[in-house]
Scaffold this motif. Structure first.
Motif, PDB file in Angstrom:
ATOM      1  N   ALA A 119      13.153  93.794  40.601  1.00  0.00           N
ATOM      2  CA  ALA A 119      12.386  94.562  39.616  1.00  0.00           C
ATOM      3  C   ALA A 119      12.233  93.845  38.281  1.00  0.00           C
ATOM      4  O   ALA A 119      11.178  93.915  37.644  1.00  0.00           O
ATOM      5  N   TYR A 120      13.284  93.161  37.840  1.00  0.00           N
ATOM      6  CA  TYR A 120      13.256  92.516  36.526  1.00  0.00           C
ATOM      7  C   TYR A 120      13.292  90.992  36.643  1.00  0.00           C
ATOM      8  O   TYR A 120      13.705  90.296  35.710  1.00  0.00           O
ATOM      9  N   LYS A 121      12.857  90.502  37.780  1.00  0.00           N
ATOM     10  CA  LYS A 121      12.877  89.060  38.025  1.00  0.00           C
ATOM     11  C   LYS A 121      12.052  88.309  36.988  1.00  0.00           C
ATOM     12  O   LYS A 121      12.472  87.278  36.461  1.00  0.00           O
ATOM     13  N   ASP A 122      10.858  88.822  36.704  1.00  0.00           N
ATOM     14  CA  ASP A 122       9.963  88.218  35.715  1.00  0.00           C
ATOM     15  C   ASP A 122       9.622  89.258  34.656  1.00  0.00           C
ATOM     16  O   ASP A 122       9.669  90.467  34.921  1.00  0.00           O
ATOM     17  N   PRO A 123       9.266  88.819  33.448  1.00  0.00           N
ATOM     18  CA  PRO A 123       8.835  89.774  32.424  1.00  0.00           C
ATOM     19  C   PRO A 123       7.668  90.614  32.947  1.00  0.00           C
ATOM     20  O   PRO A 123       6.726  90.081  33.536  1.00  0.00           O
ATOM     21  N   ILE A 124       7.750  91.915  32.757  1.00  0.00           N
ATOM     22  CA  ILE A 124       6.731  92.828  33.276  1.00  0.00           C
ATOM     23  C   ILE A 124       5.559  92.871  32.301  1.00  0.00           C
ATOM     24  O   ILE A 124       5.708  93.256  31.141  1.00  0.00           O
ATOM     25  N   ARG A 125       4.394  92.479  32.784  1.00  0.00           N
ATOM     26  CA  ARG A 125       3.207  92.372  31.926  1.00  0.00           C
ATOM     27  C   ARG A 125       2.429  93.690  31.902  1.00  0.00           C
ATOM     28  O   ARG A 125       1.318  93.801  32.422  1.00  0.00           O
ATOM     29  N   VAL A 126       3.054  94.677  31.303  1.00  0.00           N
ATOM     30  CA  VAL A 126       2.457  95.996  31.141  1.00  0.00           C
ATOM     31  C   VAL A 126       2.611  96.385  29.673  1.00  0.00           C
ATOM     32  O   VAL A 126       3.659  96.131  29.069  1.00  0.00           O
ATOM     33  N   LYS A 127       1.588  96.978  29.091  1.00  0.00           N
ATOM     34  CA  LYS A 127       1.690  97.443  27.710  1.00  0.00           C
ATOM     35  C   LYS A 127       2.763  98.528  27.651  1.00  0.00           C
ATOM     36  O   LYS A 127       2.655  99.551  28.326  1.00  0.00           O
ATOM     37  N   SER A 128       3.783  98.313  26.854  1.00  0.00           N
ATOM     38  CA  SER A 128       4.886  99.274  26.838  1.00  0.00           C
ATOM     39  C   SER A 128       5.317  99.629  25.423  1.00  0.00           C
ATOM     40  O   SER A 128       5.240  98.811  24.503  1.00  0.00           O
ATOM     41  N   VAL A 129       5.775 100.877  25.276  1.00  0.00           N
ATOM     42  CA  VAL A 129       6.367 101.334  24.026  1.00  0.00           C
ATOM     43  C   VAL A 129       7.698 101.987  24.382  1.00  0.00           C
ATOM     44  O   VAL A 129       7.795 102.733  25.362  1.00  0.00           O
ATOM     45  N   HIS A 130       8.730 101.681  23.608  1.00  0.00           N
ATOM     46  CA  HIS A 130      10.084 102.128  23.916  1.00  0.00           C
ATOM     47  C   HIS A 130      10.667 102.890  22.731  1.00  0.00           C
ATOM     48  O   HIS A 130      10.807 102.337  21.635  1.00  0.00           O
ATOM     49  N   PHE A 131      11.010 104.158  22.967  1.00  0.00           N
ATOM     50  CA  PHE A 131      11.637 104.979  21.936  1.00  0.00           C
ATOM     51  C   PHE A 131      13.150 104.866  22.089  1.00  0.00           C
ATOM     52  O   PHE A 131      13.704 105.181  23.148  1.00  0.00           O
ATOM     53  N   ILE A 132      13.804 104.423  21.021  1.00  0.00           N
ATOM     54  CA  ILE A 132      15.246 104.174  21.063  1.00  0.00           C
ATOM     55  C   ILE A 132      15.918 104.913  19.908  1.00  0.00           C
ATOM     56  O   ILE A 132      15.569 104.710  18.741  1.00  0.00           O
ATOM     57  N   GLY A 133      16.880 105.775  20.246  1.00  0.00           N
ATOM     58  CA  GLY A 133      17.568 106.569  19.233  1.00  0.00           C
ATOM     59  C   GLY A 133      18.825 105.895  18.718  1.00  0.00           C
ATOM     60  O   GLY A 133      19.597 105.327  19.499  1.00  0.00           O
ATOM     61  N   ASP A 134      19.044 105.979  17.428  1.00  0.00           N
ATOM     62  CA  ASP A 134      20.233 105.374  16.823  1.00  0.00           C
ATOM     63  C   ASP A 134      21.521 106.009  17.347  1.00  0.00           C
ATOM     64  O   ASP A 134      22.560 105.354  17.429  1.00  0.00           O
ATOM     65  N   LYS A 135      21.453 107.300  17.707  1.00  0.00           N
ATOM     66  CA  LYS A 135      22.636 108.010  18.184  1.00  0.00           C
ATOM     67  C   LYS A 135      22.616 108.231  19.697  1.00  0.00           C
ATOM     68  O   LYS A 135      23.441 108.966  20.233  1.00  0.00           O
ATOM     69  N   ASP A 136      21.692 107.577  20.364  1.00  0.00           N
ATOM     70  CA  ASP A 136      21.568 107.731  21.817  1.00  0.00           C
ATOM     71  C   ASP A 136      22.667 106.940  22.523  1.00  0.00           C
ATOM     72  O   ASP A 136      22.888 105.764  22.214  1.00  0.00           O
ATOM     73  N   TRP A 137      23.343 107.561  23.478  1.00  0.00           N
ATOM     74  CA  TRP A 137      24.376 106.847  24.230  1.00  0.00           C
ATOM     75  C   TRP A 137      23.768 105.765  25.115  1.00  0.00           C
ATOM     76  O   TRP A 137      24.485 104.889  25.616  1.00  0.00           O
ATOM     77  N   LEU A 138      22.439 105.801  25.269  1.00  0.00           N
ATOM     78  CA  LEU A 138      21.744 104.751  26.015  1.00  0.00           C
ATOM     79  C   LEU A 138      20.994 103.798  25.078  1.00  0.00           C
ATOM     80  O   LEU A 138      20.043 103.141  25.506  1.00  0.00           O
TER      81      LEU A 138
END
Length: 241
Positions: A119-138
Motif C-alpha cells: 500500500a505504501y510502497k511508493d508515494p501515493i499520487r492523489v490530492k490529499s488533505v490531512h487534519f491532525i489534532g494537537d491532542k489526538d492520540w493518533l
C-alpha cells in the motif's frame, strides 16, 4: 448529479470511524462550512466487519461509482488510504477510474508489514488533505500517513481525536484545496474538439482488447479480494490498538 452551475459534481465516498456509522459521520461533517463541499456529491456508506469490508468497499465503489475520491475519519481514513495505495499498485479497483482526492481526519497507516509493503510502497499520487489534532492520540501516526502522499496539505487543529470545528484559516485552506481540484477536473473534462473523430476511428480496433481486459480484471479482482480479506483479518488488532 449536477451542481447549481450545471457542471457534473465530483463524488466522494465517506467512511466513518470505528463503532460509528455513516449517518454519524454526516452529522460530524455538517459542522463544517457547507460551501466547502457544495460542489461535491457526498456518499456516506456503512461497513461493520473489518475482515470483510475491503471486499465490500471495492464492490460498493465499483457498483455505485464512479467516485472521484474518499473521505474518512479515524479507521475510515486508514481504510481509505489503504484503498488508494492498493489501487495505485494495481491490486484492486482495476475496473474503476483512478481515485483523485483524499480527505483524512485522524488517519493512520496499517501496521501489518505485508500490507505496508504494498500500500505504501511508493508515494501515493492523489490530492490529499490531512487534519491532525494537537491532542489526538493518533497525532504521530497521522503525520506519518501524510508522508505517504505526494505534496499533502496538512491542516492542524488544537483538538483531539475528533472531526474538528474549523477556524477561518482552516476553512480558507480547505476551500482553496477543493476548488483547485474542481477547476482541474473541469479543465480535464474539456476535451479538444478535434479528438472526437480520432476516438471514433479507433473505437472498433479497441473493442475486442477491451472485452478481454475486462474479463482478466474481473478474475484478478476476485482473487485480490480474497487475499485482502485474509490480510485484513491479521490487521484488526493493529487498527483497533
Amino acid at each position: 448529479m449536477k451542481g447549481g452551475d450545471g457542471a457534473k459534481m465530483m463524488r466522494i465516498l465517506c467512511l466513518h470511524g470505528f463503532r460509528t456509522s455513516g449517518s454519524f459521520l454526516r452529522k460530524q461533517i455538517s459542522k463544517w462550512d457547507p460551501s466547502i463541499f457544495a460542489h461535491f456529491d457526498m456518499d456516506f456508506t456503512e461497513y461493520t466487519n473489518l475482515e470483510e469490508c475491503i471486499a465490500y468497499l471495492c464492490e460498493y465503489i465499483t457498483s455505485k461509482g464512479p467516485f472521484d475520491g474518499l473521505l474518512g475519519f479515524s479507521q475510515g481514513a486508514t481504510l481509505s488510504a489503504l484503498l488508494l495505495g492498493y489501487q495505485a499498485q494495481g491490486k484492486i479497483l482495476k475496473e474503476h477510474p483512478p481515485l483523485k482526492l483524499f480527505v483524512s481526519i485522524s488517519g493512520s497507516k496499517f501496521r501489518e508489514p505485508s500490507i505496508c509493503e504494498v500500500a505504501y510502497k511508493d508515494p501515493i499520487r492523489v490530492k490529499s488533505v490531512h487534519f491532525i489534532g494537537d491532542k489526538d492520540w493518533l497525532k504521530l501516526p497521522s503525520e506519518e500517513l501524510a508522508t505517504a502522499f505526494v505534496n499533502p496539505l496538512v491542516i492542524r487543529h488544537p483538538q483531539g481525536h475528533t472531526v474538528p470545528r474549523l477556524d477561518e484559516e482552516a476553512v480558507c485552506k480547505l476551500s482553496n484545496w477543493a476548488m483547485e481540484i474542481i477547476l482541474s477536473q473541469r479543465s480535464t473534462n474539456a476535451a479538444p474538439v478535434d479528438t472526437v473523430d480520432e476516438t471514433a476511428t479507433n473505437k472498433e480496433e479497441e473493442a475486442e482488447p477491451k472485452e478481454e481486459s475486462e474479463c482478466e480484471i474481473a478474475a484478478a479482482a476476485e482473487g485480490n479480494g480474497i487475499v485482502l480479506q485474509r490480510r485484513e483479518a491479521k490487521a484488526v488488532e493493529a487498527v483497533n490498538a
